[in-house]
Scaffold this motif. Structure first.
Motif, PDB file in Angstrom:
ATOM      1  N   ARG A 121       4.747 -10.227 -11.345  1.00  0.00           N
ATOM      2  CA  ARG A 121       3.397  -9.967 -10.675  1.00  0.00           C
ATOM      3  C   ARG A 121       3.361  -8.697 -10.195  1.00  0.00           C
ATOM      4  O   ARG A 121       2.259  -7.805 -10.417  1.00  0.00           O
ATOM      5  N   MET A 122       4.329  -8.123  -9.744  1.00  0.00           N
ATOM      6  CA  MET A 122       4.402  -6.738  -9.222  1.00  0.00           C
ATOM      7  C   MET A 122       4.431  -5.775 -10.469  1.00  0.00           C
ATOM      8  O   MET A 122       3.527  -4.533 -10.458  1.00  0.00           O
ATOM      9  N   LEU A 123       4.956  -6.077 -11.709  1.00  0.00           N
ATOM     10  CA  LEU A 123       5.307  -5.379 -12.721  1.00  0.00           C
ATOM     11  C   LEU A 123       3.450  -5.247 -13.671  1.00  0.00           C
ATOM     12  O   LEU A 123       3.032  -4.356 -13.982  1.00  0.00           O
ATOM     13  N   GLU A 124       3.006  -6.431 -13.531  1.00  0.00           N
ATOM     14  CA  GLU A 124       1.466  -6.607 -13.890  1.00  0.00           C
ATOM     15  C   GLU A 124       0.551  -5.738 -13.232  1.00  0.00           C
ATOM     16  O   GLU A 124      -0.085  -5.205 -13.864  1.00  0.00           O
ATOM     17  N   GLU A 125       0.779  -5.674 -11.865  1.00  0.00           N
ATOM     18  CA  GLU A 125      -0.253  -4.915 -10.971  1.00  0.00           C
ATOM     19  C   GLU A 125      -0.063  -3.335 -11.152  1.00  0.00           C
ATOM     20  O   GLU A 125      -0.991  -2.595 -11.440  1.00  0.00           O
ATOM     21  N   LEU A 126       1.336  -3.016 -11.634  1.00  0.00           N
ATOM     22  CA  LEU A 126       1.581  -1.787 -11.984  1.00  0.00           C
ATOM     23  C   LEU A 126       1.159  -1.427 -13.172  1.00  0.00           C
ATOM     24  O   LEU A 126       0.475  -0.277 -13.494  1.00  0.00           O
ATOM     25  N   ARG A 127       1.215  -2.198 -14.081  1.00  0.00           N
ATOM     26  CA  ARG A 127       0.510  -1.977 -15.615  1.00  0.00           C
ATOM     27  C   ARG A 127      -0.962  -1.513 -15.428  1.00  0.00           C
ATOM     28  O   ARG A 127      -1.355  -0.749 -16.136  1.00  0.00           O
ATOM     29  N   GLU A 128      -1.573  -2.576 -14.773  1.00  0.00           N
ATOM     30  CA  GLU A 128      -2.913  -2.382 -14.560  1.00  0.00           C
ATOM     31  C   GLU A 128      -3.374  -1.162 -13.892  1.00  0.00           C
ATOM     32  O   GLU A 128      -4.403  -0.385 -14.278  1.00  0.00           O
ATOM     33  N   HIS A 129      -2.756  -0.530 -12.907  1.00  0.00           N
ATOM     34  CA  HIS A 129      -2.973   0.630 -12.200  1.00  0.00           C
ATOM     35  C   HIS A 129      -2.908   1.708 -13.400  1.00  0.00           C
ATOM     36  O   HIS A 129      -3.705   2.562 -13.398  1.00  0.00           O
ATOM     37  N   TRP A 130      -1.873   1.834 -14.025  1.00  0.00           N
ATOM     38  CA  TRP A 130      -1.562   2.924 -14.852  1.00  0.00           C
ATOM     39  C   TRP A 130      -2.530   2.757 -16.211  1.00  0.00           C
ATOM     40  O   TRP A 130      -2.713   3.806 -16.719  1.00  0.00           O
ATOM     41  N   ARG A 131      -2.686   1.602 -16.672  1.00  0.00           N
ATOM     42  CA  ARG A 131      -3.798   1.355 -17.685  1.00  0.00           C
ATOM     43  C   ARG A 131      -5.183   2.244 -17.017  1.00  0.00           C
ATOM     44  O   ARG A 131      -5.880   2.940 -17.761  1.00  0.00           O
ATOM     45  N   GLY A 132      -5.351   1.919 -15.898  1.00  0.00           N
ATOM     46  CA  GLY A 132      -6.652   2.710 -15.254  1.00  0.00           C
ATOM     47  C   GLY A 132      -6.545   4.148 -15.503  1.00  0.00           C
ATOM     48  O   GLY A 132      -7.463   4.884 -15.591  1.00  0.00           O
ATOM     49  N   LEU A 133      -5.274   4.668 -15.027  1.00  0.00           N
ATOM     50  CA  LEU A 133      -5.037   6.189 -15.033  1.00  0.00           C
ATOM     51  C   LEU A 133      -5.327   6.715 -16.524  1.00  0.00           C
ATOM     52  O   LEU A 133      -5.439   7.698 -16.652  1.00  0.00           O
ATOM     53  N   ARG A 134      -4.851   5.984 -17.624  1.00  0.00           N
ATOM     54  CA  ARG A 134      -4.679   6.500 -19.111  1.00  0.00           C
ATOM     55  C   ARG A 134      -6.414   6.497 -19.160  1.00  0.00           C
ATOM     56  O   ARG A 134      -6.697   7.257 -20.111  1.00  0.00           O
TER      57      ARG A 134
END
Length: 243
Positions: A121-134
């Motif tokens: 769950r922590m990693l999924e939240e991390l991925r979503e955040h950095w997808r937004g930055l991309r």
């Protein structure tokens, strides 16, 4: 989100791009850029009055900028004034080696022990955040280092050992002033976002050896950029000192 993980991740990266920087931020950015370009020698006392005149601003935002730069480790206090900190490249190498050791352990403890798992769950939240930055990358800025640090802290925390996270935080505090040299161009911000996403996506896919290799490569490339740019600033400082 689990204890020990940043809840206000990447405040710099989340800043609204359209928002016009305040006068104090402008002054801070101007003086910081001059320091990082090596325009001042380590023996140059940064005087409020002179900097206010050079920047065309009042002494108050200059004074606030000097305090912030001192807090961030780019300036030191001595003899009742502020002076630029000369980059310590030898210490930088040692601390990067320690950083790599700590971060790699976050993966090897999971690889070596079947009872240990990453917090998905922590990693999924991390991925979503950095997808937004991309999708909407922030402008190049030295303070992007704070977003980068938050990524690595959260990635490490997802392995479940918060003592390692604390140790990484201590190392980050010591290398942060020099690591600011990493995020001065658009390509470095973009590459960092892409590399972060590669690491977290491999981790979520359970491809831990590949994620570990990507992490090693990512930190190594960061070190090369930081070392080169800090070395140039070091040379400029010494050249100015010799004039």
């Amino acid at each position: 989100m689990n204890p020990g993980v940043d809840t206000d991740l990447y405040t710099t990266a989340n800043a609204t791009p359209e928002k016009r920087p305040s006068r104090r931020d402008q002054v801070h950015a101007e003086i910081r850029e001059r320091i990082m370009k090596g325009e001042f020698t380590p023996t140059t006392r940064l005087v409020e009055e002179r900097l206010a005149e050079e920047t065309g601003h009042s002494r108050t935002p200059v004074r606030e900028a000097l305090i912030r730069l001192w807090a961030n480790g780019l300036l030191e206090k001595r003899d009742g004034g502020y002076y630029p900190v000369l980059p310590d490249l030898a210490e930088l190498r040692d601390l990067y080696e320690l950083r790599v050791t700590i971060e790699i352990r976050g993966f090897t403890r999971v690889i070596e022990n079947e009872a240990v798992r990453h917090d998905l769950r922590m990693l999924e939240e991390l991925r979503e955040h950095w997808r937004g930055l991309r999708m909407s990358p922030p402008e190049p800025d030295p303070s992007f280092v704070e977003a980068d640090e938050s990524f690595h802290r959260t990635l490490l925390a997802s392995s479940g050992n918060f003592a390692l996270v604390a140790a990484l935080g201590s190392v980050n505090e010591r290398i942060r002033p020099i690591r600011m040299y990493d995020f001065l161009t658009e390509d470095r911000v973009k590459d960092t976002i892409d590399e972060h996403l590669e690491i977290v996506e491999l981790t979520l896919a359970g491809k831990l050896p590949e994620a570990l290799m990507a992490l090693r490569r990512h930190i190594g490339e960061s070190f090369e950029v930081v070392e080169q740019r800090a070395a140039r600033a070091y040379i400029q400082m010494t050249l100015h000192r010799g004039r």
